[in-house]
Design a protein around this motif. Structure first.
Motif, PDB file in Angstrom:
ATOM      1  N   MET A   1       0.744  -1.228   0.007  1.00 24.52           N
ATOM      2  CA  MET A   1       0.133  -0.032   0.138  1.00 24.52           C
ATOM      3  C   MET A   1       0.864   1.134   0.002  1.00 24.52           C
ATOM      4  O   MET A   1       1.854   1.222   0.711  1.00 24.52           O
ATOM      5  N   THR A   2       0.412   2.303  -0.676  1.00 22.52           N
ATOM      6  CA  THR A   2       1.286   3.358  -0.890  1.00 22.52           C
ATOM      7  C   THR A   2       0.406   4.655  -0.178  1.00 22.52           C
ATOM      8  O   THR A   2       1.202   5.576   0.118  1.00 22.52           O
ATOM      9  N   GLU A   3      -0.787   4.625  -0.587  1.00 23.12           N
ATOM     10  CA  GLU A   3      -1.688   5.833  -0.153  1.00 23.12           C
ATOM     11  C   GLU A   3      -2.886   5.516   0.407  1.00 23.12           C
ATOM     12  O   GLU A   3      -3.546   4.405  -0.029  1.00 23.12           O
ATOM     13  N   LYS A  53      -4.447   2.863  -2.533  1.00 27.09           N
ATOM     14  CA  LYS A  53      -3.582   2.806  -3.737  1.00 27.09           C
ATOM     15  C   LYS A  53      -2.750   1.975  -3.259  1.00 27.09           C
ATOM     16  O   LYS A  53      -1.905   1.894  -2.260  1.00 27.09           O
ATOM     17  N   PHE A  54      -2.287   0.919  -4.339  1.00 32.09           N
ATOM     18  CA  PHE A  54      -1.313  -0.164  -4.115  1.00 32.09           C
ATOM     19  C   PHE A  54      -0.217   0.384  -4.662  1.00 32.09           C
ATOM     20  O   PHE A  54       0.047   1.159  -5.623  1.00 32.09           O
ATOM     21  N   ASN A  55       0.960  -0.742  -4.509  1.00 31.95           N
ATOM     22  CA  ASN A  55       2.290  -0.490  -5.072  1.00 31.95           C
ATOM     23  C   ASN A  55       2.266  -0.538  -6.548  1.00 31.95           C
ATOM     24  O   ASN A  55       3.141   0.052  -7.368  1.00 31.95           O
ATOM     25  N   ASP A  56       1.534  -1.528  -7.229  1.00 33.47           N
ATOM     26  CA  ASP A  56       1.453  -1.689  -8.738  1.00 33.47           C
ATOM     27  C   ASP A  56       0.492  -0.500  -9.135  1.00 33.47           C
ATOM     28  O   ASP A  56       0.254  -0.726 -10.367  1.00 33.47           O
ATOM     29  N   GLY A  57       0.137   0.341  -8.533  1.00 33.51           N
ATOM     30  CA  GLY A  57      -0.769   1.422  -9.305  1.00 33.51           C
ATOM     31  C   GLY A  57      -2.281   1.238  -9.112  1.00 33.51           C
ATOM     32  O   GLY A  57      -2.906   1.995  -9.618  1.00 33.51           O
ATOM     33  N   LYS A  58      -2.587   0.021  -8.621  1.00 30.49           N
ATOM     34  CA  LYS A  58      -4.076  -0.206  -8.679  1.00 30.49           C
ATOM     35  C   LYS A  58      -4.592   0.433  -7.579  1.00 30.49           C
ATOM     36  O   LYS A  58      -4.336   0.670  -6.370  1.00 30.49           O
TER      37      LYS A  58
END
Lengths: 92, 317
Positions: A1-3, A53-58
């Motif tokens: 997770m990034t956001e 928002k996940f690491n792969d942009g999803k």
């Protein structure tokens, strides 16, 4: 997770889901994840949501009032498990 | 053969004993002896008041008093009764060092407010030492809130009226979702209690714990380097202001900021009220005067008109 971003009206009993979701993050999670929380005023009728928002942009936008805390954890975990598996297969 | 009914273990037995209804009042044998022995059942004078069975400092409790939750309920009820201004925050996994940083900055800011109030010539109240930030158990806090709000000890006819009494429990039991603050009471919560309604202190606390431009700016790095300490900032990011309870009324975040933004504190508010009342008074006197003034002007104009007519007629005649 990034956001992670959430919005909720704390005076609605259904905001419990979003609040619990925020309380599940470990103490050092904010060093890696960018978190934004919006607290709505008491009279607002907007539905509370959780956006991840996940690491792969999803990106996922989940309706916290409909899913409940178990449902949200399930949805988020499903994708992060698959990300973890892909990571392991790549040898990381 | 072992007995069929097992005796309950000693811990359970002590709890059961606690909830036992008190026996009927006893009468001393001497009291009976003074009455005439032949007196019938209906002739015995009024039964004297029951002997107090409990010391006044330990009235019987509805829930077992040795449990932690009972004592917490007492503590929360007295906090709710004595504190007119409290803020509710959600805390998301703060570490101990972060708590230390948050508390340090909060007390520093409040002491500064106290010092400026004394410098302005107010009586020193030393509010900063009474401000406390404590983590609460939400369920018990909710129960204590219901007892404080819905239990009226003065309306009780008889029996015990303390916060742990059976009467208080009955009054609060059916109000589970009635109070405005009850939806807030879930998840990890922390309460900031300020012993008086002082908008200056509230403003200082808000600008530390929940800064918001432009009215509640966080202290600058130059003015207060300790506030921009990494552990303190990390802790503050995890605190979320949810609402407030001011003088028994529930406020959301906007309402809390409004209370904190009252200029000049309570004295400023009183000044505003005095101004308003004075202007109302001036308006009232104006209105009351206007009727008589109007009448005066009408009569006066009529008089001048008549005089003019007389003057006009006089030369003709």
């Amino acid at each position: 997770m990034t956001e992670v971003s959430t919005a909720f009206n704390p005076f609605s009993p259904r905001a419990k889901t979003a609040r619990l979701f925020l309380s599940f993050f470990p103490a050092d999670a904010r060093q890696r994840i960018k978190m934004t929380t919006k607290i709505l005023p008491r009279a607002s009728k907007d539905r509370s949501f959780v956006q991840v928002k996940f690491n792969d942009g999803k990106e996922m936008k989940l309706d916290a009032e409909k899913l409940g805390i178990k449902g949200i954890i399930e949805e988020v975990d499903r994708h992060s498990r698959s990300l973890n598996r892909a990571n392991e297969l790549n040898g990381n | 053969m072992p007995p069929r009914i097992q005796r309950p273990p000693s811990t359970v037995a002590s709890i059961l004993r606690c909830k036992r209804t008190p026996l009927r009042s006893r009468q001393y044998a001497t009291a009976a002896a003074t009455a005439t022995p032949a007196a019938g059942h209906h002739q015995i004078p009024n039964i004297p008041d029951p002997i107090a069975r409990y010391p006044p400092t330990q009235p019987p409790s509805f829930k077992p008093p040795q449990f932690r939750k009972s004592q917490l309920l007492r503590q929360y009820a007295s906090l709710l009764r004595s504190t007119p201004l409290m803020l509710l925050f959600q805390h998301n996994n703060l570490t101990a060092t972060e708590w230390v940083g948050v508390r340090r900055e909060l007390t520093k800011a409040l002491q500064k407010v106290d010092a400026t109030l004394v410098a302005e010539g107010h009586v020193s109240q030393n509010i900063a030492s009474g401000v406390k930030i404590q983590i609460i158990q939400t369920g018990i806090f909710g129960a204590a809130l219901r007892v404080v709000e819905y239990f009226r000890p003065e309306a009780q006819q008889s029996g015990f009226t303390h916060s742990l009494s059976a009467a208080a429990y009955e009054a609060a039991a059916n109000q589970r979702t009635a109070h405005g603050l009850s939806p807030l009471l879930s998840g990890p919560l922390v309460v900031l209690s300020i012993p008086t309604v002082s908008p200056q202190h509230l403003k200082a606390a808000l600008s530390i714990l929940a800064p918001n431009q432009p009215n509640f700016p966080a202290p600058t790095r130059k003015a207060n380097p300790g506030y921009h300490d990494l552990s303190c900032q990390a802790g503050l990011a995890k605190l979320m202001l949810l609402g407030a309870r001011v003088e028994g009324r529930v406020f959301d975040v906007e309402g809390t900021r409004w209370v904190g933004g009252i200029p000049g504190g309570l004295d400023g508010l009183r000044g505003q009220l005095v101004n308003m009342l004075q202007s109302i008074g001036a308006g009232v006197t104006n209105t009351l005067e206007s009727a008589s003034k109007n009448l005066y002007f009408t009569v006066e104009s009529r008089r001048t008109m008549l005089e003019d007519e007389e003057k006009g007629e006089a030369p003709k005649a």
